[in-house]
Design a protein around this motif. Structure first.
Motif, PDB file in Angstrom:
ATOM      1  N   VAL A 128      36.595  38.433  36.062  1.00  0.00           N
ATOM      2  CA  VAL A 128      37.013  39.485  35.141  1.00  0.00           C
ATOM      3  C   VAL A 128      37.470  38.845  33.837  1.00  0.00           C
ATOM      4  CG1 VAL A 128      39.424  39.623  35.972  1.00  0.00           C
ATOM      5  CG2 VAL A 128      38.378  41.602  34.848  1.00  0.00           C
ATOM      6  N   VAL A 129      37.037  39.443  32.731  1.00  0.00           N
ATOM      7  CA  VAL A 129      37.425  38.971  31.404  1.00  0.00           C
ATOM      8  C   VAL A 129      38.084  40.127  30.660  1.00  0.00           C
ATOM      9  CG1 VAL A 129      36.624  38.052  29.194  1.00  0.00           C
ATOM     10  CG2 VAL A 129      35.562  37.272  31.328  1.00  0.00           C
ATOM     11  N   GLN A 154      42.085  38.402  46.568  1.00  0.00           N
ATOM     12  CA  GLN A 154      42.949  38.640  45.407  1.00  0.00           C
ATOM     13  C   GLN A 154      42.333  37.981  44.171  1.00  0.00           C
ATOM     14  OE1 GLN A 154      46.104  35.771  47.128  1.00  0.00           O
ATOM     15  NE2 GLN A 154      46.680  35.976  44.989  1.00  0.00           N
ATOM     16  N   TRP A 155      42.853  38.374  43.025  1.00  0.00           N
ATOM     17  CA  TRP A 155      42.431  37.792  41.750  1.00  0.00           C
ATOM     18  C   TRP A 155      43.286  36.566  41.479  1.00  0.00           C
ATOM     19  CZ3 TRP A 155      38.109  39.337  39.408  1.00  0.00           C
ATOM     20  CH2 TRP A 155      37.586  40.586  39.784  1.00  0.00           C
ATOM     21  N   ILE A 156      42.619  35.475  41.066  1.00  0.00           N
ATOM     22  CA  ILE A 156      43.321  34.223  40.805  1.00  0.00           C
ATOM     23  C   ILE A 156      42.855  33.672  39.459  1.00  0.00           C
ATOM     24  CG2 ILE A 156      43.804  31.888  41.609  1.00  0.00           C
ATOM     25  CD1 ILE A 156      43.064  32.720  44.407  1.00  0.00           C
ATOM     26  N   SER A 157      43.812  33.179  38.693  1.00  0.00           N
ATOM     27  CA  SER A 157      43.507  32.451  37.456  1.00  0.00           C
ATOM     28  C   SER A 157      44.301  31.154  37.539  1.00  0.00           C
ATOM     29  CB  SER A 157      43.872  33.306  36.237  1.00  0.00           C
ATOM     30  OG  SER A 157      45.231  33.726  36.299  1.00  0.00           O
ATOM     31  N   TRP A 207      38.439  45.739  30.295  1.00  0.00           N
ATOM     32  CA  TRP A 207      37.974  44.572  31.034  1.00  0.00           C
ATOM     33  C   TRP A 207      36.488  44.691  31.348  1.00  0.00           C
ATOM     34  CZ3 TRP A 207      36.004  46.226  35.677  1.00  0.00           C
ATOM     35  CH2 TRP A 207      36.520  47.413  36.211  1.00  0.00           C
ATOM     36  N   THR A 208      35.891  43.558  31.617  1.00  0.00           N
ATOM     37  CA  THR A 208      34.511  43.501  32.075  1.00  0.00           C
ATOM     38  C   THR A 208      34.446  42.491  33.206  1.00  0.00           C
ATOM     39  OG1 THR A 208      33.709  43.937  29.834  1.00  0.00           O
ATOM     40  CG2 THR A 208      32.109  43.081  31.412  1.00  0.00           C
ATOM     41  N   VAL A 209      33.748  42.853  34.272  1.00  0.00           N
ATOM     42  CA  VAL A 209      33.538  41.932  35.385  1.00  0.00           C
ATOM     43  C   VAL A 209      32.130  41.374  35.283  1.00  0.00           C
ATOM     44  CG1 VAL A 209      33.273  41.748  37.903  1.00  0.00           C
ATOM     45  CG2 VAL A 209      35.195  43.013  36.942  1.00  0.00           C
ATOM     46  N   TYR A 210      32.027  40.069  35.541  1.00  0.00           N
ATOM     47  CA  TYR A 210      30.743  39.362  35.525  1.00  0.00           C
ATOM     48  C   TYR A 210      30.491  38.810  36.923  1.00  0.00           C
ATOM     49  CZ  TYR A 210      31.325  39.801  30.552  1.00  0.00           C
ATOM     50  OH  TYR A 210      31.513  40.330  29.305  1.00  0.00           O
ATOM     51  N   ILE A 249      41.249  35.675  31.870  1.00  0.00           N
ATOM     52  CA  ILE A 249      40.104  35.528  32.774  1.00  0.00           C
ATOM     53  C   ILE A 249      40.635  35.193  34.161  1.00  0.00           C
ATOM     54  CG2 ILE A 249      39.793  33.079  32.193  1.00  0.00           C
ATOM     55  CD1 ILE A 249      36.729  33.568  32.476  1.00  0.00           C
ATOM     56  N   ALA A 250      39.993  35.746  35.184  1.00  0.00           N
ATOM     57  CA  ALA A 250      40.390  35.485  36.571  1.00  0.00           C
ATOM     58  C   ALA A 250      39.167  35.628  37.477  1.00  0.00           C
ATOM     59  CB  ALA A 250      41.483  36.457  37.010  1.00  0.00           C
ATOM     60  N   VAL A 251      39.264  35.053  38.673  1.00  0.00           N
ATOM     61  CA  VAL A 251      38.190  35.090  39.664  1.00  0.00           C
ATOM     62  C   VAL A 251      38.716  35.779  40.923  1.00  0.00           C
ATOM     63  CG1 VAL A 251      36.687  33.673  41.138  1.00  0.00           C
ATOM     64  CG2 VAL A 251      37.141  32.967  38.781  1.00  0.00           C
TER      65      VAL A 251
END
Length: 157
Positions: free
Chosen positions: A105-106, A125-128, A147-150, A118-120
Motif C-alpha cells: 500500500v502506498v 497485518q500491515w508492516i513497514s 491510498w493505492t495497493v499494488y 508505504i507498507a506490505v
C-alpha cells in the motif's frame, strides 16, 4: 546427438521455472518479482513496535530480501507507485479489496505527511518500519482514505 524424450518430472520442472521467470518491466524486459513470503518474513523480523519514520527504507530492504532489484527507486514512500508498476506490479481495484500476502500500500505525499507512507501486507497485518494496527498508520481520516495497493504476480508456482 540424440535428444532424450522429456520425462514428466523434467516437463514439470521446466513448467515451474517458466512460471517463476518473474515480472515484466515497463520496457518489456523480464525482471525478478519479489518473493512475497521472503519479503514478509524479513519485515516481520526487522520491524519495530513503533514508527521509526523509515517506512520506505524498511519496505525496500524487505523487497530486496525477496529478490527484488530496487535500482532507480524513489526516496519518498509516496513516490513508490509508478516505480512499482514500472517493475511489473499492478494497482489493485479498491472495490471489494481483500488484502493478500505481498500487497504493497502506498499513501501519497501530502502537506501533513510530506514523505507519504508505504507498507506490505504479510498475510495477517500491515508492516513497514513497524507492525501497524491497520492499513493506514495515520490518525487523520483525510490521509487514511487516500491510498493505492499494488500487487506483483505470484512469484512461485
Amino acid at each position: 546427438s540424440t535428444q532424450q524424450p522429456r520425462t514428466p518430472r523434467k516437463r514439470e520442472a521446466k513448467k515451474a521455472r517458466s512460471a517463476n521467470r518473474g515480472c515484466t518491466d515497463s520496457h518489456g524486459r523480464r525482471v525478478p518479482c519479489p518473493d512475497k513470503a521472503k519479503t514478509a518474513r524479513w519485515l516481520q523480523e526487522h520491524a519495530g513496535a513503533h514508527s521509526q519514520e523509515k517506512c520506505a527504507h524498511y519496505v525496500r530492504e524487505g523487497l530486496e530480501a525477496g529478490g527484488f532489484d530496487s535500482t532507480g527507486r524513489p526516496i519518498a514512500a509516496g513516490d513508490y507507485g509508478p516505480f512499482l508498476t514500472s517493475r511489473g506490479a499492478a494497482a489493485v481495484p479498491r472495490d471489494g479489496y481483500t488484502p493478500e500476502m505481498g500487497d504493497i500500500v502506498v499513501f501519497p505525499k501530502s502537506a501533513r505527511h510530506i514523505w507519504g507512507h508505504i507498507a506490505v501486507f504479510d498475510g495477517g497485518q500491515w508492516i513497514s518500519d513497524f507492525k501497524q494496527r491497520r492499513m493506514s498508520p495515520f490518525r487523520d481520516a483525510q490521509s487514511s482514505n487516500d491510498w493505492t495497493v499494488y500487487r506483483f504476480p505470484n512469484s512461485s508456482p
